[in-house]
Enzyme design. Structure first.
Site, mmCIF file in Angstrom:
data_model
loop_
_atom_site.group_PDB
_atom_site.id
_atom_site.type_symbol
_atom_site.label_atom_id
_atom_site.label_comp_id
_atom_site.label_asym_id
_atom_site.label_seq_id
_atom_site.Cartn_x
_atom_site.Cartn_y
_atom_site.Cartn_z
ATOM 1 N N ALA A 58 0.831 -1.208 0.000
ATOM 2 C CA ALA A 58 0.000 0.000 0.000
ATOM 3 C C ALA A 58 0.866 1.259 0.000
ATOM 4 O O ALA A 58 0.630 2.189 -0.783
ATOM 5 C CB ALA A 58 -0.943 -0.005 1.208
ATOM 6 N N GLU A 59 1.858 1.304 0.863
ATOM 7 C CA GLU A 59 2.699 2.511 0.935
ATOM 8 C C GLU A 59 3.524 2.680 -0.328
ATOM 9 O O GLU A 59 3.724 3.798 -0.806
ATOM 10 C CB GLU A 59 3.601 2.493 2.166
ATOM 11 C CG GLU A 59 4.398 3.773 2.285
ATOM 12 C CD GLU A 59 4.597 4.270 3.696
ATOM 13 O OE1 GLU A 59 5.276 5.299 3.829
ATOM 14 O OE2 GLU A 59 4.080 3.664 4.651
ATOM 15 N N THR A 60 3.986 1.591 -0.910
ATOM 16 C CA THR A 60 4.745 1.670 -2.161
ATOM 17 C C THR A 60 3.890 2.267 -3.273
ATOM 18 O O THR A 60 4.313 3.184 -3.986
ATOM 19 C CB THR A 60 5.259 0.277 -2.574
ATOM 20 O OG1 THR A 60 6.133 -0.217 -1.555
ATOM 21 C CG2 THR A 60 5.993 0.324 -3.900
ATOM 22 N N SER A 63 2.729 6.053 -2.305
ATOM 23 C CA SER A 63 3.803 7.050 -2.382
ATOM 24 C C SER A 63 4.284 7.223 -3.817
ATOM 25 O O SER A 63 4.697 8.317 -4.210
ATOM 26 C CB SER A 63 4.958 6.693 -1.440
ATOM 27 O OG SER A 63 5.522 5.450 -1.770
#
Length: 140
Positions: A58-60, A63
């Site tokens: 999710a963060e990859t 971002s």
């Protein structure tokens, strides 16, 4: 002005977490970023996809979407990540789709939906990034 996806800094370097976890980016656009993560190698002790692995995916994706909008003038860094895990995945690939909720000058918020190989939602995440005026400095 948003950055061209071809000009994004590479995330597929061996020392980077997405590479170690097997994340592959399939689509990069200002409207959505899509990527996959293999369950194999990213399980918790009970054989289920680790919730932290879903968070990394999710963060990859979130971002990366923020970077497409903010770079090269500003540099996005994660400010807050929230994940709700709906069901487990035990095999195959999970796919994440990141779509913008808000894109501003100083922040962006993205919703990331992760599904299993059958298309069932396994996780819903929301990432807020801060867009910095200066590039973050790495310390060795």
């Amino acid at each position: 002005m948003p950055i061209n996806p071809a000009d994004l800094p590479a995330i597929d370097r061996p020392e980077q977490l997405p590479e170690r976890m097997g994340i592959e980016l399939l689509k990069l656009s200002l409207d959505e970023v899509i990527g996959t993560l293999p369950v194999t190698g990213n399980r918790q002790p009970f054989g289920l996809l680790h919730g932290g692995a879903s968070a990394v995916l999710a963060e990859t994706l979130g971002s990366t979407l923020s970077a497409l909008h903010a770079l090269p003038e500003r540099f996005p860094v994660g400010l807050e990540l929230s994940c709700t895990h709906h069901r487990s995945a035990t095999e195959g690939l999970v796919t994440g789709v990141a779509r913008p909720i808000h894109i501003g000058r100083s922040t962006s918020t993205t919703e990331i939906v992760i599904t299993d190989a059958e298309g069932r939602r396994t996780c819903t995440a929301r990432l807020t990034c801060l867009h910095r005026d200066t590039e973050p400095q790495t310390r060795l």
